[in-house]
Motif scaffolding. Structure first.
Motif: not given
Ligand SMILES: [Zn+2]
Lengths: 163, 146
Positions: A14, A16, A18, A12, B134, B9-20, A10, A8
């Motif tokens: 993140l 910030l 400022y 996510r 989730d 000033h916005a810093i945005e990362y979208t992580y794609t992660r496997s939940v395990g 997802v 699976t």
């Protein structure tokens, strides 16, 4: 949601948020940019000209002169990288070159995109000039990119101290 | 101060992660409005479950159902909630030890007022309606009696 199971995945995000305060020196620089001027600040002790100055000389720890140096919009590409890996929010199509431009009379380079030249012909010592957006404002995005001037490449000796 | 420029000033990362496999099963349980922990080598129940034993590093596999009611072991009151936080009104971040668990998990408690919060208070999960497998299935926690 994707398929259930051990794999699976997802997403996510993140984020910030400022509220960025540029400070006096950067504000002077950005207000200059809004008038299509690239203002440098000189250290009264060592004489170095900082562009995008933080208001003091990192070597001498003294205040710079306050945005008195009106720099030309031309300089030398000291170093660069060709970006081949796309990432979210990228504004130009891969591959493209991004590099350090040492303006004539400055002692610290600015970062910018190098365009109007095939990315595989971008090289150290290339002479470049700023291409401005039609609408400029107090942001470095006012400089669209840097393009070759057509002048002969700068001699390595002239910029080797700035690498 | 008017000489100084300010800008958002916005810093945005979208992580794609496997939940395990372990968190995947934990999430699936949340979609059915139940909590599951995992039993560690010392017999203690870890919630949320971990894939590996915190002491021996061995793979953990023994899932245990725990309650959706628990006790607040520690908390901090949030006067001005930030965008993206679980509640848009003042709330508490709390460490909550669910009944049957030996560890605490962090979540929000919708207490209404700081004076209603106390260490040792009993709280219950408030589930969302949409049964998403989730963390978003847990709206927040609230006082058990309330
Ligand atoms: Zn200096």
């Amino acid at each position: 949601m994707p398929e259930r199971g051990e794999g699976t995945i997802v997403e996510r995000p993140l984020r910030l948020d400022y509220d960025y305060t540029a400070g006096l020196a950067q504000s002077r620089f950005l207000k200059g940019i809004a008038q299509k001027k690239i203002l440098g600040e000189r250290c009264p002790k060592c004489g170095k000209v900082y562009v995008g100055s933080r208001g003091s000389c990192p070597t001498d720890g003294v205040a710079t002169d306050g945005g008195e140096v009106d720099l030309p919009h031309k300089g030398t590409l000291t170093t660069f990288c060709v970006v081949n890996v796309p990432f979210a929010g990228q504004s130009v199509e891969c591959p493209y070159a991004s590099g350090y431009i040492l303006l004539d009379g400055a002692d610290i380079p600015l970062m910018g995109l190098i365009q109007e030249i095939p990315h595989d012909q971008v090289r150290m010592g290339l002479r470049v000039e700023a291409v401005w957006e039609d609408e400029v404002g107090p942001t470095l995005q006012s400089i669209k990119y840097w393009k070759p001037t057509g002048e002969p490449d700068a001699d390595y000796e002239t910029y080797k101290m700035h690498l | 101060m008017s000489d100084v420029l300010r800008a958002p000033h916005a810093i945005e990362y979208t992580y794609t992660r496997s939940v395990g496999p372990v968190i995947d099963r934990f999430f699936a349980g949340l979609g059915e409005h139940r909590f599951q922990g995992i039993k560690g080598s010392d017999g203690k129940v870890i919630v949320p479950p971990t894939e590996y034993d915190p002491y021996t590093g061995e793979t953990l596999t023994e899932f245990v159902d725990v309650g959706d009611v628990g006790v607040v072991t520690s908390w901090a009151w949030v006067t001005d909630p930030q965008p993206g936080q679980p509640l848009d009104r003042p709330f508490a971040w709390a460490l909550i030890k669910l009944d049957g668990a030996d560890t605490s998990m962090l979540h929000a408690v919708d207490a209404g007022d700081e004076s209603k919060m106390s260490t040792g208070m009993r709280v219950k999960a408030r589930w969302t309606e949409d049964n998403v497998p989730d963390m978003s299935s847990i709206a927040c926690f609230e006082a058990e009696a309330g």
